[in-house]
Scaffold this motif. Structure first.
Motif, PDB file in Angstrom:
ATOM      1  N   VAL A  86      -4.932  61.087  42.321  1.00 19.50           N
ATOM      2  CA  VAL A  86      -4.451  59.728  42.102  1.00 19.50           C
ATOM      3  C   VAL A  86      -4.713  58.856  43.332  1.00 19.50           C
ATOM      4  N   LEU A  87      -4.514  59.414  44.498  1.00 17.10           N
ATOM      5  CA  LEU A  87      -4.642  58.645  45.734  1.00 17.10           C
ATOM      6  C   LEU A  87      -6.069  58.600  46.274  1.00 17.10           C
ATOM      7  N   GLY A  88      -7.008  59.168  45.566  1.00 19.96           N
ATOM      8  CA  GLY A  88      -8.394  59.130  46.005  1.00 19.96           C
ATOM      9  C   GLY A  88      -8.830  60.429  46.659  1.00 19.96           C
ATOM     10  N   LYS A  89      -9.856  60.320  47.466  1.00 16.38           N
ATOM     11  CA  LYS A  89     -10.415  61.501  48.117  1.00 16.38           C
ATOM     12  C   LYS A  89     -10.020  61.541  49.578  1.00 16.38           C
ATOM     13  N   LYS A  90      -9.988  62.743  50.107  1.00 11.78           N
ATOM     14  CA  LYS A  90      -9.693  62.928  51.526  1.00 11.78           C
ATOM     15  C   LYS A  90     -11.003  62.885  52.319  1.00 11.78           C
ATOM     16  N   ASN A  91     -10.894  62.551  53.599  1.00 10.00           N
ATOM     17  CA  ASN A  91     -12.052  62.617  54.483  1.00 10.00           C
ATOM     18  C   ASN A  91     -12.445  64.084  54.618  1.00 10.00           C
ATOM     19  N   GLN A  92     -13.663  64.397  54.335  1.00 14.14           N
ATOM     20  CA  GLN A  92     -14.101  65.792  54.327  1.00 14.14           C
ATOM     21  C   GLN A  92     -14.308  66.393  55.715  1.00 14.14           C
ATOM     22  N   GLU A 103      -5.161  68.449  61.338  1.00 11.72           N
ATOM     23  CA  GLU A 103      -4.151  68.805  60.342  1.00 11.72           C
ATOM     24  C   GLU A 103      -4.031  67.814  59.186  1.00 11.72           C
ATOM     25  N   ILE A 104      -4.760  66.723  59.259  1.00 11.27           N
ATOM     26  CA  ILE A 104      -4.560  65.651  58.277  1.00 11.27           C
ATOM     27  C   ILE A 104      -4.715  66.116  56.830  1.00 11.27           C
ATOM     28  N   ASN A 105      -5.746  66.905  56.548  1.00 13.70           N
ATOM     29  CA  ASN A 105      -5.985  67.297  55.156  1.00 13.70           C
ATOM     30  C   ASN A 105      -4.912  68.243  54.621  1.00 13.70           C
ATOM     31  N   ILE A 106      -4.314  69.041  55.473  1.00 19.13           N
ATOM     32  CA  ILE A 106      -3.208  69.910  55.044  1.00 19.13           C
ATOM     33  C   ILE A 106      -2.048  69.048  54.549  1.00 19.13           C
ATOM     34  N   HIS A 107      -1.717  68.032  55.319  1.00 18.86           N
ATOM     35  CA  HIS A 107      -0.594  67.160  54.963  1.00 18.86           C
ATOM     36  C   HIS A 107      -0.950  66.224  53.807  1.00 18.86           C
ATOM     37  N   LEU A 108      -2.203  65.789  53.775  1.00 17.75           N
ATOM     38  CA  LEU A 108      -2.637  64.960  52.644  1.00 17.75           C
ATOM     39  C   LEU A 108      -2.610  65.757  51.341  1.00 17.75           C
ATOM     40  N   GLU A 114       2.123  66.121  45.387  1.00 20.17           N
ATOM     41  CA  GLU A 114       3.425  65.565  45.011  1.00 20.17           C
ATOM     42  C   GLU A 114       3.260  64.287  44.194  1.00 20.17           C
ATOM     43  N   THR A 115       2.315  63.436  44.591  1.00 23.71           N
ATOM     44  CA  THR A 115       2.062  62.193  43.853  1.00 23.71           C
ATOM     45  C   THR A 115       1.548  62.496  42.452  1.00 23.71           C
ATOM     46  N   ASP A 116       0.641  63.436  42.347  1.00 23.62           N
ATOM     47  CA  ASP A 116       0.099  63.797  41.037  1.00 23.62           C
ATOM     48  C   ASP A 116       1.202  64.354  40.132  1.00 23.62           C
ATOM     49  N   LEU A 118       4.340  63.574  40.218  1.00 32.06           N
ATOM     50  CA  LEU A 118       5.149  62.424  39.792  1.00 32.06           C
ATOM     51  C   LEU A 118       4.480  61.691  38.628  1.00 32.06           C
ATOM     52  N   VAL A 119       3.181  61.502  38.737  1.00 32.49           N
ATOM     53  CA  VAL A 119       2.439  60.815  37.671  1.00 32.49           C
ATOM     54  C   VAL A 119       2.515  61.615  36.377  1.00 32.49           C
ATOM     55  N   VAL A 120       2.291  62.921  36.452  1.00 34.47           N
ATOM     56  CA  VAL A 120       2.332  63.772  35.257  1.00 34.47           C
ATOM     57  C   VAL A 120       3.732  63.747  34.632  1.00 34.47           C
ATOM     58  N   ARG A 121       4.761  63.821  35.458  1.00 32.65           N
ATOM     59  CA  ARG A 121       6.134  63.768  34.923  1.00 32.65           C
ATOM     60  C   ARG A 121       6.410  62.422  34.263  1.00 32.65           C
ATOM     61  N   PHE A 122       6.007  61.339  34.907  1.00 33.63           N
ATOM     62  CA  PHE A 122       6.214  60.000  34.366  1.00 33.63           C
ATOM     63  C   PHE A 122       5.501  59.839  33.022  1.00 33.63           C
ATOM     64  N   LEU A 123       4.242  60.250  32.965  1.00 30.96           N
ATOM     65  CA  LEU A 123       3.469  60.118  31.723  1.00 30.96           C
ATOM     66  C   LEU A 123       3.910  61.124  30.671  1.00 30.96           C
ATOM     67  N   GLY A 124       4.548  62.201  31.111  1.00 30.24           N
ATOM     68  CA  GLY A 124       4.978  63.259  30.196  1.00 30.24           C
ATOM     69  C   GLY A 124       6.106  62.865  29.276  1.00 30.24           C
ATOM     70  N   VAL A 125       6.844  61.825  29.622  1.00 33.34           N
ATOM     71  CA  VAL A 125       7.952  61.393  28.759  1.00 33.34           C
ATOM     72  C   VAL A 125       7.530  60.293  27.797  1.00 33.34           C
ATOM     73  N   LYS A 126       6.264  59.930  27.834  1.00 33.31           N
ATOM     74  CA  LYS A 126       5.737  58.901  26.939  1.00 33.31           C
ATOM     75  C   LYS A 126       4.790  59.553  25.940  1.00 33.31           C
ATOM     76  N   SER A 127       5.087  59.385  24.660  1.00 36.79           N
ATOM     77  CA  SER A 127       4.208  59.976  23.647  1.00 36.79           C
ATOM     78  C   SER A 127       3.100  58.998  23.272  1.00 36.79           C
ATOM     79  N   LEU A 128       2.020  59.540  22.755  1.00 31.50           N
ATOM     80  CA  LEU A 128       0.933  58.712  22.243  1.00 31.50           C
ATOM     81  C   LEU A 128       1.456  57.825  21.118  1.00 31.50           C
ATOM     82  N   GLU A 129       2.328  58.360  20.295  1.00 32.19           N
ATOM     83  CA  GLU A 129       2.895  57.579  19.191  1.00 32.19           C
ATOM     84  C   GLU A 129       3.649  56.353  19.722  1.00 32.19           C
TER      85      GLU A 129
END
Length: 136
Positions: A86-92, A103-108, A114-116, A118-129
């Motif tokens: 969701v937040l994009g890509k990390k610097n490789q 250590e940046i990529n470990i913390h990212l 965690e952000t992903d 949250l998004v899945v949980r948020f979208l999980g309570v909404k049905s297509l119907e």
């Protein structure tokens, strides 16, 4: 997810939810989205692999929902087409000699996961119907 895949997939699924008894063609769906039918066929393939759509070939062919729109969560669609964080890509290649860079990529990774979730949980309570019911 910095592209239109999710929006395209939700558009496809909403059209199918609005016409549950019809076999919609990729050309017809593409006309609604205003994109090339090849793009629609690609996303239909992904959604079919995820078990959300069934398709049939031939003159009477097209696609339908594989199950009732009331039991398909928007998160199911998201998970089917998700190809980036969701937040994009990390610097490789951060500088390993830098106290942050080493250590940046470990913390990212933690932040992105965690952000992903949250998004899945948020979208999980909404049905297509529920989503499709917003349209006339």
């Amino acid at each position: 997810m910095n592209n239109t895949r999710f929006a395209t997939a939700v558009h496809i699924m909403t059209l199918l939810a609005k016409s549950p008894q019809e076999w919609l063609t990729s050309e017809w769906i593409a006309g609604s989205i205003n994109v090339n039918p090849v793009i629609v066929r690609k996303e239909i393939s992904v959604l079919r692999e995820a078990g959300l759509i069934v398709s049939r070939q031939g003159k009477e062919g097209g696609s339908q929902l594989a199950k009732d729109a009331g039991i398909i969560a928007i998160s199911d669609i998201y998970k089917a087409v998700k190809n980036t964080e969701v937040l994009g890509k990390k610097n490789q290649n951060p500088n390993p000699a830098c106290s942050v860079g080493k250590e940046i990529n470990i913390h990212l990774n933690t932040l992105f996961e965690e952000t992903d979730q949250l998004v899945v949980r948020f979208l999980g309570v909404k049905s297509l119907e529920e989503f499709a019911d917003q349209f006339g």
